[in-house]
Design a protein around this motif. Structure first.
Motif, PDB file in Angstrom:
ATOM      1  N   ASN A 127     -35.367  -7.268 -30.199  1.00  0.00           N
ATOM      2  CA  ASN A 127     -34.645  -7.319 -28.856  1.00  0.00           C
ATOM      3  C   ASN A 127     -33.473  -7.927 -29.098  1.00  0.00           C
ATOM      4  OD1 ASN A 127     -36.758  -6.782 -27.228  1.00  0.00           O
ATOM      5  ND2 ASN A 127     -37.732  -8.717 -26.945  1.00  0.00           N
ATOM      6  N   ILE A 128     -32.862  -8.631 -29.983  1.00  0.00           N
ATOM      7  CA  ILE A 128     -31.566  -9.170 -30.178  1.00  0.00           C
ATOM      8  C   ILE A 128     -30.701  -8.127 -30.562  1.00  0.00           C
ATOM      9  CG2 ILE A 128     -32.274 -11.509 -30.671  1.00  0.00           C
ATOM     10  CD1 ILE A 128     -31.900 -10.909 -33.640  1.00  0.00           C
ATOM     11  N   SER A 129     -31.384  -6.710 -30.882  1.00  0.00           N
ATOM     12  CA  SER A 129     -30.367  -5.728 -31.309  1.00  0.00           C
ATOM     13  C   SER A 129     -30.044  -4.966 -30.170  1.00  0.00           C
ATOM     14  CB  SER A 129     -30.985  -4.921 -32.637  1.00  0.00           C
ATOM     15  OG  SER A 129     -31.229  -5.573 -33.628  1.00  0.00           O
ATOM     16  N   SER A 130     -28.692  -4.295 -30.069  1.00  0.00           N
ATOM     17  CA  SER A 130     -28.372  -3.448 -29.107  1.00  0.00           C
ATOM     18  C   SER A 130     -27.278  -3.011 -29.419  1.00  0.00           C
ATOM     19  CB  SER A 130     -28.423  -3.967 -27.689  1.00  0.00           C
ATOM     20  OG  SER A 130     -27.176  -4.802 -27.398  1.00  0.00           O
ATOM     21  N   LYS A 131     -26.756  -1.661 -29.137  1.00  0.00           N
ATOM     22  CA  LYS A 131     -25.512  -1.114 -29.427  1.00  0.00           C
ATOM     23  C   LYS A 131     -24.241  -2.127 -28.662  1.00  0.00           C
ATOM     24  CE  LYS A 131     -26.447   3.625 -30.030  1.00  0.00           C
ATOM     25  NZ  LYS A 131     -26.080   5.122 -29.679  1.00  0.00           N
ATOM     26  N   GLY A 132     -24.676  -2.857 -27.437  1.00  0.00           N
ATOM     27  CA  GLY A 132     -23.618  -3.526 -26.858  1.00  0.00           C
ATOM     28  C   GLY A 132     -23.381  -4.704 -27.774  1.00  0.00           C
ATOM     29  N   ASN A 133     -24.363  -5.308 -28.477  1.00  0.00           N
ATOM     30  CA  ASN A 133     -24.208  -6.712 -29.050  1.00  0.00           C
ATOM     31  C   ASN A 133     -23.465  -6.185 -30.610  1.00  0.00           C
ATOM     32  OD1 ASN A 133     -25.338  -8.495 -27.343  1.00  0.00           O
ATOM     33  ND2 ASN A 133     -27.355  -8.260 -28.382  1.00  0.00           N
ATOM     34  N   GLY A 134     -23.753  -4.962 -30.936  1.00  0.00           N
ATOM     35  CA  GLY A 134     -23.371  -4.328 -32.363  1.00  0.00           C
ATOM     36  C   GLY A 134     -21.498  -4.438 -32.015  1.00  0.00           C
ATOM     37  N   VAL A 135     -21.361  -3.816 -30.845  1.00  0.00           N
ATOM     38  CA  VAL A 135     -19.949  -3.636 -30.598  1.00  0.00           C
ATOM     39  C   VAL A 135     -19.178  -5.098 -30.442  1.00  0.00           C
ATOM     40  CG1 VAL A 135     -18.158  -2.783 -28.931  1.00  0.00           C
ATOM     41  CG2 VAL A 135     -20.277  -1.299 -29.413  1.00  0.00           C
ATOM     42  N   VAL A 162     -11.854  -2.153 -25.338  1.00  0.00           N
ATOM     43  CA  VAL A 162     -12.925  -1.240 -25.907  1.00  0.00           C
ATOM     44  C   VAL A 162     -13.292  -0.141 -25.222  1.00  0.00           C
ATOM     45  CG1 VAL A 162     -15.099  -0.970 -27.144  1.00  0.00           C
ATOM     46  CG2 VAL A 162     -13.665  -3.069 -27.243  1.00  0.00           C
ATOM     47  N   ILE A 163     -13.413   1.194 -25.693  1.00  0.00           N
ATOM     48  CA  ILE A 163     -13.862   2.312 -24.995  1.00  0.00           C
ATOM     49  C   ILE A 163     -15.262   2.490 -25.856  1.00  0.00           C
ATOM     50  CG2 ILE A 163     -13.862   4.684 -24.578  1.00  0.00           C
ATOM     51  CD1 ILE A 163     -10.869   4.601 -24.539  1.00  0.00           C
ATOM     52  N   CYS A 164     -16.309   2.536 -24.833  1.00  0.00           N
ATOM     53  CA  CYS A 164     -17.761   3.067 -25.641  1.00  0.00           C
ATOM     54  C   CYS A 164     -18.249   4.536 -24.831  1.00  0.00           C
ATOM     55  CB  CYS A 164     -18.785   1.976 -25.087  1.00  0.00           C
ATOM     56  SG  CYS A 164     -18.657   0.348 -26.209  1.00  0.00           S
ATOM     57  N   ILE A 165     -18.611   5.103 -25.709  1.00  0.00           N
ATOM     58  CA  ILE A 165     -19.020   6.458 -25.391  1.00  0.00           C
ATOM     59  C   ILE A 165     -20.429   6.843 -25.753  1.00  0.00           C
ATOM     60  CG2 ILE A 165     -18.152   9.148 -25.068  1.00  0.00           C
ATOM     61  CD1 ILE A 165     -15.623   8.208 -26.500  1.00  0.00           C
ATOM     62  N   GLY A 166     -21.225   7.427 -24.670  1.00  0.00           N
ATOM     63  CA  GLY A 166     -22.603   7.658 -25.006  1.00  0.00           C
ATOM     64  C   GLY A 166     -23.441   8.405 -24.071  1.00  0.00           C
ATOM     65  N   ASP A 167     -24.712   9.005 -24.459  1.00  0.00           N
ATOM     66  CA  ASP A 167     -25.301   9.818 -23.543  1.00  0.00           C
ATOM     67  C   ASP A 167     -26.711   9.584 -23.223  1.00  0.00           C
ATOM     68  OD1 ASP A 167     -26.377  10.314 -26.241  1.00  0.00           O
ATOM     69  OD2 ASP A 167     -27.530  12.101 -25.139  1.00  0.00           O
ATOM     70  N   ASN A 168     -27.270   8.407 -23.826  1.00  0.00           N
ATOM     71  CA  ASN A 168     -28.785   8.231 -23.550  1.00  0.00           C
ATOM     72  C   ASN A 168     -28.901   6.744 -23.260  1.00  0.00           C
ATOM     73  OD1 ASN A 168     -31.758   8.976 -23.811  1.00  0.00           O
ATOM     74  ND2 ASN A 168     -30.610  10.727 -24.759  1.00  0.00           N
ATOM     75  N   HIS A 169     -30.213   6.508 -23.188  1.00  0.00           N
ATOM     76  CA  HIS A 169     -30.647   5.114 -22.792  1.00  0.00           C
ATOM     77  C   HIS A 169     -30.325   4.094 -23.621  1.00  0.00           C
ATOM     78  CE1 HIS A 169     -33.188   6.504 -19.251  1.00  0.00           C
ATOM     79  NE2 HIS A 169     -33.420   7.401 -20.020  1.00  0.00           N
ATOM     80  N   ASN A 170     -30.425   4.471 -24.985  1.00  0.00           N
ATOM     81  CA  ASN A 170     -29.797   3.453 -26.175  1.00  0.00           C
ATOM     82  C   ASN A 170     -28.380   3.191 -25.988  1.00  0.00           C
ATOM     83  OD1 ASN A 170     -29.483   5.981 -27.194  1.00  0.00           O
ATOM     84  ND2 ASN A 170     -29.738   5.341 -29.444  1.00  0.00           N
ATOM     85  N   ASP A 171     -27.571   4.015 -25.291  1.00  0.00           N
ATOM     86  CA  ASP A 171     -26.237   3.503 -25.118  1.00  0.00           C
ATOM     87  C   ASP A 171     -25.741   2.791 -23.901  1.00  0.00           C
ATOM     88  OD1 ASP A 171     -25.575   5.340 -27.437  1.00  0.00           O
ATOM     89  OD2 ASP A 171     -26.040   7.092 -26.054  1.00  0.00           O
ATOM     90  N   LEU A 172     -26.597   2.524 -22.964  1.00  0.00           N
ATOM     91  CA  LEU A 172     -26.454   1.841 -21.718  1.00  0.00           C
ATOM     92  C   LEU A 172     -25.831   0.472 -22.177  1.00  0.00           C
ATOM     93  CD1 LEU A 172     -29.403   2.534 -19.458  1.00  0.00           C
ATOM     94  CD2 LEU A 172     -27.560   3.909 -19.806  1.00  0.00           C
ATOM     95  N   SER A 173     -26.413  -0.401 -23.229  1.00  0.00           N
ATOM     96  CA  SER A 173     -25.721  -1.592 -23.268  1.00  0.00           C
ATOM     97  C   SER A 173     -24.255  -1.683 -23.651  1.00  0.00           C
ATOM     98  CB  SER A 173     -26.664  -2.374 -24.403  1.00  0.00           C
ATOM     99  OG  SER A 173     -26.576  -1.666 -25.548  1.00  0.00           O
ATOM    100  N   MET A 174     -23.946  -0.823 -24.541  1.00  0.00           N
ATOM    101  CA  MET A 174     -22.409  -0.564 -24.856  1.00  0.00           C
ATOM    102  C   MET A 174     -21.617  -0.115 -23.553  1.00  0.00           C
ATOM    103  SD  MET A 174     -21.995   2.151 -27.657  1.00  0.00           S
ATOM    104  CE  MET A 174     -22.306   3.889 -27.742  1.00  0.00           C
ATOM    105  N   LEU A 223     -18.319  -6.574 -33.788  1.00  0.00           N
ATOM    106  CA  LEU A 223     -17.192  -5.687 -34.229  1.00  0.00           C
ATOM    107  C   LEU A 223     -15.939  -6.444 -33.620  1.00  0.00           C
ATOM    108  CD1 LEU A 223     -17.367  -2.016 -34.850  1.00  0.00           C
ATOM    109  CD2 LEU A 223     -17.341  -3.860 -36.487  1.00  0.00           C
ATOM    110  N   CYS A 224     -15.848  -6.479 -32.241  1.00  0.00           N
ATOM    111  CA  CYS A 224     -14.838  -7.094 -31.594  1.00  0.00           C
ATOM    112  C   CYS A 224     -14.584  -8.534 -32.126  1.00  0.00           C
ATOM    113  CB  CYS A 224     -14.880  -7.304 -29.980  1.00  0.00           C
ATOM    114  SG  CYS A 224     -14.914  -5.594 -29.421  1.00  0.00           S
ATOM    115  N   GLU A 225     -15.431  -9.331 -32.364  1.00  0.00           N
ATOM    116  CA  GLU A 225     -15.316 -10.556 -32.658  1.00  0.00           C
ATOM    117  C   GLU A 225     -14.378 -10.507 -34.336  1.00  0.00           C
ATOM    118  OE1 GLU A 225     -18.754 -12.786 -32.844  1.00  0.00           O
ATOM    119  OE2 GLU A 225     -18.947 -12.963 -30.701  1.00  0.00           O
ATOM    120  N   LYS A 226     -15.002  -9.533 -34.989  1.00  0.00           N
ATOM    121  CA  LYS A 226     -14.614  -9.298 -36.544  1.00  0.00           C
ATOM    122  C   LYS A 226     -12.867  -8.941 -36.411  1.00  0.00           C
ATOM    123  CE  LYS A 226     -14.708  -8.276 -40.870  1.00  0.00           C
ATOM    124  NZ  LYS A 226     -14.778  -8.969 -41.918  1.00  0.00           N
ATOM    125  N   TYR A 227     -12.650  -7.979 -35.253  1.00  0.00           N
ATOM    126  CA  TYR A 227     -11.073  -7.449 -35.396  1.00  0.00           C
ATOM    127  C   TYR A 227     -10.503  -8.402 -34.589  1.00  0.00           C
ATOM    128  CZ  TYR A 227     -13.319  -3.291 -37.379  1.00  0.00           C
ATOM    129  OH  TYR A 227     -13.827  -2.323 -38.223  1.00  0.00           O
TER     130      TYR A 227
END
Length: 272
Positions: free
Chosen positions: A195-203, A217-229, A206-210
Motif C-alpha cells: 500500500n505504501i508504494s505508488s508511482k506518486g510516492n516514487g516521484v 514536475v510533469i508526469c505522463i501516463g495512460d492507466n490506473h497505476n499512473d493516477l497517483s503521479m 525523487l523530488c526530495e533527492k533532487y
C-alpha cells in the motif's frame, strides 16, 4: 520551468509493437540538453527499465528509475537499488493459495526481485510476458510450494481477460491484509503491491533527492497505476489512448496517442 519528467512506459512511451517512436527519442534528447531530468516510472522491473533507458538515450549521470509502481527505485548511474518495498511474505502466500483454489483461465507471474520471475510450467502467456520483462526466469509445477520457499516476493501479477481479473480481484480481496492492494496496470494485467508504494510516492522521493518541488514536475501516463503521479504532478498528463480515469484528472490530454509520439508532443509543448 519544469525540471523533471516522470514517464510511464507501456501505453505511453511504447507503441503497440513495443517500439519507441523516433519522435519520442529525439524529444527526450532535446529535453535533457536543456537540463530536464527524464525518469522512467513504470510497473516494470528495473532490469527491464534500465535496458529501455539505454535505448532511449537517457543519461545515466545522476539518473534514477522508478520500477514496480514505486516499490523500487534504482540508481541508474551506480547500478544499485536505493529503495525497495516488498510484499509481505505471508500475504503473498495467501494470495497464491487463494488463486490456486479455483481453476481459472488466468496465469500468475511472481517477481522474486527486480531481476527474477517465477511462473507455472505450461503457462502460455507468462513466458511471452517474461521475454518483454527481460528478467531471468524459472518455472515450477507447484507454484504454492515454490512461493513458500522464497526469501522475498517483490510483487505478484495476474494475466488474463479483464472480466476474469475483475472477478479474481474481488475473490482475493480478503487475503490482502491492510498493507497490500491490487491495481490494474493494463486491462489484461492485475498487480499486487504494498500500500505504501505508488508511482506518486516514487516521484516524490525523487523530488526530495533532487531538491525539486512537485510543481516543477510533469508526469505522463495512460492507466490506473499512473493516477497517483498524474494527481501529484505540477502538470499531470494523460495520453490520448489513456483510460478515462486518467483523462478525468489530467491537466492536459495529448492529441497524439502512444503510437504517434504523445510524449514528444508534451516535451515540445511544455519544455521546448
Amino acid at each position: 520551468m519544469y525540471k523533471l519528467i516522470a514517464c510511464d512506459v507501456d501505453g505511453t512511451l511504447f507503441d503497440s509493437s513495443f517500439v519507441f517512436p523516433k519522435a519520442n527519442i529525439d524529444a527526450i534528447a532535446k529535453a535533457q540538453e536543456k537540463g530536464v531530468i527524464f525518469a522512467l516510472c513504470s510497473g516494470r522491473s528495473y532490469k527491464s527499465l534500465k535496458a529501455f533507458a539505454k535505448e532511449l538515450g537517457i543519461k545515466p549521470e545522476g539518473s534514477h528509475i522508478i520500477g514496480f509502481n514505486g516499490s523500487v527505485i534504482y540508481d541508474f548511474e551506480n547500478s544499485v537499488v536505493v529503495k525497495q518495498e516488498n510484499l509481505d511474505k505471508d500475504v503473498g502466500v495467501r494470495i497464491v493459495k487463494a488463486f490456486k483454489e479455483v481453476p481459472r483461465d488466468i496465469e500468475i507471474v511472481i517477481y522474486i526481485d527486480g531481476e527474477h520471475v517465477l511462473f507455472e510450467k505450461g503457462a502460455q502467456y507468462a513466458p511471452i510476458y517474461q521475454e518483454t520483462s527481460k528478467c531471468d526466469w524459472q518455472d515450477t509445477e507447484d507454484i504454492v510450494s515454490a512461493v513458500e520457499e522464497l526469501n522475498s516476493i517483490a510483487k505478484i501479477i495476474f494475466l488474463g481477460e479483464n472480466s476474469d481479473l475483475v472477478k479474481l480481484e474481488k475473490e482475493i480481496e480478503g487475503h490482502l491484509g491492510d498493507e497490500t492492494s491490487t491495481i490494474f496496470s493494463a486491462s489484461y494485467m492485475l498487480e499486487t503491491s504494498p500500500n505504501i508504494s505508488s508511482k506518486g510516492n516514487g516521484v516524490k522521493w525523487l523530488c526530495e533527492k533532487y531538491n525539486i518541488d512537485m510543481s516543477e514536475v510533469i508526469c505522463i501516463g495512460d492507466n490506473h497505476n499512473d493516477l497517483s503521479m498524474i494527481k501529484a504532478a505540477g502538470l499531470g498528463v494523460a495520453v490520448a489512448n489513456a483510460v478515462d480515469a486518467a483523462k478525468e484528472i489530467a491537466d492536459y490530454v495529448t492529441e497524439n496517442d502512444c503510437m504517434n509520439g504523445a510524449v514528444a508532443e508534451v516535451i515540445n509543448k511544455f519544455i521546448l
